[in-house]
Write a protein that holds these residues in place. Structure first.
Motif, PDB file in Angstrom:
ATOM      1  N   ALA A  15      88.216  42.557  63.313  1.00  0.00           N
ATOM      2  CA  ALA A  15      87.504  41.498  64.038  1.00  0.00           C
ATOM      3  C   ALA A  15      86.775  40.582  63.063  1.00  0.00           C
ATOM      4  O   ALA A  15      86.134  41.039  62.123  1.00  0.00           O
ATOM      5  CB  ALA A  15      86.495  42.103  65.008  1.00  0.00           C
ATOM      6  N   ALA A  16      86.920  39.288  63.263  1.00  0.00           N
ATOM      7  CA  ALA A  16      86.146  38.333  62.483  1.00  0.00           C
ATOM      8  C   ALA A  16      84.674  38.500  62.816  1.00  0.00           C
ATOM      9  O   ALA A  16      84.308  38.689  63.959  1.00  0.00           O
ATOM     10  CB  ALA A  16      86.609  36.913  62.789  1.00  0.00           C
ATOM     11  N   ARG A  17      83.828  38.437  61.784  1.00  0.00           N
ATOM     12  CA  ARG A  17      82.418  38.733  61.979  1.00  0.00           C
ATOM     13  C   ARG A  17      81.562  37.529  61.634  1.00  0.00           C
ATOM     14  O   ARG A  17      81.747  36.889  60.602  1.00  0.00           O
ATOM     15  CB  ARG A  17      82.001  39.900  61.089  1.00  0.00           C
ATOM     16  N   LEU A  18      80.627  37.239  62.511  1.00  0.00           N
ATOM     17  CA  LEU A  18      79.579  36.296  62.173  1.00  0.00           C
ATOM     18  C   LEU A  18      78.563  36.996  61.279  1.00  0.00           C
ATOM     19  O   LEU A  18      78.332  38.195  61.410  1.00  0.00           O
ATOM     20  CB  LEU A  18      78.873  35.804  63.445  1.00  0.00           C
ATOM     21  N   SER A  19      77.949  36.235  60.371  1.00  0.00           N
ATOM     22  CA  SER A  19      76.857  36.795  59.596  1.00  0.00           C
ATOM     23  C   SER A  19      75.652  36.983  60.509  1.00  0.00           C
ATOM     24  O   SER A  19      75.561  36.338  61.571  1.00  0.00           O
ATOM     25  CB  SER A  19      76.493  35.852  58.449  1.00  0.00           C
ATOM     26  N   PRO A  20      74.700  37.846  60.146  1.00  0.00           N
ATOM     27  CA  PRO A  20      73.499  38.011  60.974  1.00  0.00           C
ATOM     28  C   PRO A  20      72.768  36.700  61.209  1.00  0.00           C
ATOM     29  O   PRO A  20      72.279  36.451  62.316  1.00  0.00           O
ATOM     30  CB  PRO A  20      72.649  38.997  60.162  1.00  0.00           C
ATOM     31  N   THR A  21      72.698  35.845  60.179  1.00  0.00           N
ATOM     32  CA  THR A  21      72.016  34.556  60.338  1.00  0.00           C
ATOM     33  C   THR A  21      72.731  33.683  61.352  1.00  0.00           C
ATOM     34  O   THR A  21      72.101  33.074  62.231  1.00  0.00           O
ATOM     35  CB  THR A  21      71.923  33.829  58.990  1.00  0.00           C
ATOM     36  N   ALA A  22      74.059  33.611  61.258  1.00  0.00           N
ATOM     37  CA  ALA A  22      74.834  32.794  62.194  1.00  0.00           C
ATOM     38  C   ALA A  22      74.710  33.328  63.611  1.00  0.00           C
ATOM     39  O   ALA A  22      74.610  32.556  64.576  1.00  0.00           O
ATOM     40  CB  ALA A  22      76.299  32.754  61.764  1.00  0.00           C
ATOM     41  N   ALA A  23      74.696  34.642  63.751  1.00  0.00           N
ATOM     42  CA  ALA A  23      74.553  35.230  65.083  1.00  0.00           C
ATOM     43  C   ALA A  23      73.180  34.915  65.674  1.00  0.00           C
ATOM     44  O   ALA A  23      73.065  34.628  66.877  1.00  0.00           O
ATOM     45  CB  ALA A  23      74.759  36.746  65.011  1.00  0.00           C
ATOM     46  N   LEU A  24      72.145  34.935  64.848  1.00  0.00           N
ATOM     47  CA  LEU A  24      70.810  34.615  65.338  1.00  0.00           C
ATOM     48  C   LEU A  24      70.682  33.139  65.704  1.00  0.00           C
ATOM     49  O   LEU A  24      70.021  32.794  66.687  1.00  0.00           O
ATOM     50  CB  LEU A  24      69.762  34.990  64.277  1.00  0.00           C
ATOM     51  N   VAL A  25      71.318  32.270  64.933  1.00  0.00           N
ATOM     52  CA  VAL A  25      71.315  30.841  65.274  1.00  0.00           C
ATOM     53  C   VAL A  25      72.018  30.626  66.611  1.00  0.00           C
ATOM     54  O   VAL A  25      71.546  29.889  67.481  1.00  0.00           O
ATOM     55  CB  VAL A  25      71.981  30.011  64.163  1.00  0.00           C
ATOM     56  N   GLY A  26      73.163  31.276  66.784  1.00  0.00           N
ATOM     57  CA  GLY A  26      73.866  31.172  68.054  1.00  0.00           C
ATOM     58  C   GLY A  26      73.047  31.707  69.210  1.00  0.00           C
ATOM     59  O   GLY A  26      73.013  31.119  70.298  1.00  0.00           O
ATOM     60  N   GLN A  27      72.346  32.817  68.989  1.00  0.00           N
ATOM     61  CA  GLN A  27      71.498  33.391  70.034  1.00  0.00           C
ATOM     62  C   GLN A  27      70.351  32.450  70.372  1.00  0.00           C
ATOM     63  O   GLN A  27      69.977  32.311  71.547  1.00  0.00           O
ATOM     64  CB  GLN A  27      70.953  34.741  69.563  1.00  0.00           C
ATOM     65  N   PHE A  28      69.776  31.797  69.372  1.00  0.00           N
ATOM     66  CA  PHE A  28      68.684  30.848  69.633  1.00  0.00           C
ATOM     67  C   PHE A  28      69.163  29.693  70.506  1.00  0.00           C
ATOM     68  O   PHE A  28      68.473  29.280  71.444  1.00  0.00           O
ATOM     69  CB  PHE A  28      68.136  30.317  68.312  1.00  0.00           C
ATOM     70  N   LEU A  29      70.337  29.150  70.202  1.00  0.00           N
ATOM     71  CA  LEU A  29      70.872  28.044  70.998  1.00  0.00           C
ATOM     72  C   LEU A  29      71.137  28.481  72.431  1.00  0.00           C
ATOM     73  O   LEU A  29      70.871  27.731  73.387  1.00  0.00           O
ATOM     74  CB  LEU A  29      72.152  27.499  70.348  1.00  0.00           C
ATOM     75  N   LEU A  30      71.647  29.690  72.605  1.00  0.00           N
ATOM     76  CA  LEU A  30      71.888  30.204  73.957  1.00  0.00           C
ATOM     77  C   LEU A  30      70.573  30.439  74.691  1.00  0.00           C
ATOM     78  O   LEU A  30      70.464  30.181  75.893  1.00  0.00           O
ATOM     79  CB  LEU A  30      72.689  31.509  73.892  1.00  0.00           C
ATOM     80  N   ALA A  31      69.557  30.922  73.969  1.00  0.00           N
ATOM     81  CA  ALA A  31      68.247  31.125  74.593  1.00  0.00           C
ATOM     82  C   ALA A  31      67.624  29.794  74.987  1.00  0.00           C
ATOM     83  O   ALA A  31      66.979  29.677  76.041  1.00  0.00           O
ATOM     84  CB  ALA A  31      67.325  31.880  73.633  1.00  0.00           C
ATOM     85  N   LEU A  32      67.821  28.772  74.158  1.00  0.00           N
ATOM     86  CA  LEU A  32      67.335  27.430  74.482  1.00  0.00           C
ATOM     87  C   LEU A  32      67.982  26.937  75.772  1.00  0.00           C
ATOM     88  O   LEU A  32      67.306  26.421  76.677  1.00  0.00           O
ATOM     89  CB  LEU A  32      67.663  26.483  73.324  1.00  0.00           C
ATOM     90  N   TYR A  33      69.292  27.133  75.872  1.00  0.00           N
ATOM     91  CA  TYR A  33      70.012  26.795  77.097  1.00  0.00           C
ATOM     92  C   TYR A  33      69.523  27.628  78.272  1.00  0.00           C
ATOM     93  O   TYR A  33      69.339  27.128  79.388  1.00  0.00           O
ATOM     94  CB  TYR A  33      71.512  27.016  76.879  1.00  0.00           C
ATOM     95  N   GLY A  34      69.275  28.919  78.024  1.00  0.00           N
ATOM     96  CA  GLY A  34      68.826  29.805  79.087  1.00  0.00           C
ATOM     97  C   GLY A  34      67.476  29.406  79.649  1.00  0.00           C
ATOM     98  O   GLY A  34      67.257  29.475  80.850  1.00  0.00           O
ATOM     99  N   GLY A  35      66.560  28.980  78.786  1.00  0.00           N
ATOM    100  CA  GLY A  35      65.263  28.531  79.267  1.00  0.00           C
ATOM    101  C   GLY A  35      65.343  27.202  79.986  1.00  0.00           C
ATOM    102  O   GLY A  35      64.580  26.946  80.927  1.00  0.00           O
ATOM    103  N   TYR A  36      66.298  26.359  79.579  1.00  0.00           N
ATOM    104  CA  TYR A  36      66.430  25.040  80.177  1.00  0.00           C
ATOM    105  C   TYR A  36      67.127  25.081  81.527  1.00  0.00           C
ATOM    106  O   TYR A  36      66.692  24.460  82.488  1.00  0.00           O
ATOM    107  CB  TYR A  36      67.203  24.129  79.226  1.00  0.00           C
ATOM    108  N   PHE A  37      68.217  25.836  81.605  1.00  0.00           N
ATOM    109  CA  PHE A  37      68.989  25.896  82.851  1.00  0.00           C
ATOM    110  C   PHE A  37      69.248  27.325  83.303  1.00  0.00           C
ATOM    111  O   PHE A  37      68.973  27.683  84.430  1.00  0.00           O
ATOM    112  CB  PHE A  37      70.300  25.133  82.696  1.00  0.00           C
TER     113      PHE A  37
END
Length: 250
Positions: A128-150
């Protein structure tokens, strides 16, 4: 009141199984006469206890997502959720609403094909292709931003990110996904209670909340008994249905 109570129960079950409760709770409140932005804030507040109940049921089954520390993931989710809620209160929602169906379609596609795509990118089966921990956290932040907005289908998007980027099966990640939903919605709900009109319709809010708690408890116990394949199929079916309905609604 019965309509909103039933919608809350269905939303709680969906959130426990894989996400999507907002797409039931939000229209129910709008149909009951609540303004869309207020309904969005109210559904976030009302669905939080149901998600918390699901997280409590899952408490012994929470596992880290790949190499990403659970504490860091939760902190990022909480910060992103609060900032997203602030954006909802500060900015017009029309342009973002127009993008929601396309975001859901992308999330559904990634969830359906993420594991195969990950193996293809890595160059061979079983890897499986792996995201780095930093990239995964950045992606999680963007999803959380979306989650709080909508908030609509943010749990499904989390599963898509973790499945495609980290090779995690949805059944394995479902308990931690529920915990992250609680983190996102906790900070968002706190801001909505202080700065929005969510408390202007208290009885509808209570009805939705009670239904979501019952649905979250039931759905979490049901999800624990489903096989990984069946849970994945349930999540994909929910994602595809919500995507189609969001395009029809838009």
């Amino acid at each position: 009141m019965l309509w909103v109570l039933s919608a809350g129960a269905v939303a709680g079950v969906l959130n426990a199984l894989g996400g999507g409760g907002t797409f039931v709770a939000l229209p129910a409140l709008v149909a009951a006469g609540v303004a869309p932005v207020t309904a969005n804030a109210s559904s976030t507040v009302a669905l939080l206890p149901g998600a918390a109940v699901s997280a409590w049921v899952y408490r012994r089954e929470v596992r880290p997502v790949g190499p990403v520390p659970t504490a860091a993931l939760t902190a990022v989710s909480a910060v992103g959720g609060g900032l997203g809620a602030g954006l909802l209160l500060a900015l017009p929602a029309a342009s973002f609403d127009a993008a929601v169906p396309w975001l859901l379609a992308f999330a559904t596609l990634v969830l359906a094909c993420g594991r195969r795509l990950a193996r293809a990118v890595d160059g061979g089966p079983g890897h499986a292709a792996r995201l780095s921990p930093t990239a995964a956290l950045v992606g999680q932040f963007l999803l959380a931003l979306y989650g709080g907005y909508f908030g609509g289908a943010v749990g499904i998007m989390m599963m898509a990110l973790w499945c495609g980027g980290l090779g995690i099966d949805p059944a394995v990640s479902n308990p931690l996904r529920t915990v992250q939903i609680v983190a996102v919605n906790s900070t968002a709900a706190l801001l909505f209670l202080v700065a929005s009109d969510a408390l202007d319709t208290p009885w509808l809010l209570v009805a939705l909340l009670c239904g979501a708690v019952a649905g979250g408890f039931t759905g979490a116990h049901l999800a624990r008994r489903l096989s990984a394949r069946l849970l994945r199929g349930t999540v994909l079916t929910t994602a595809a249905t919500m995507t189609a309905l969001s395009f029809l609604r838009g």
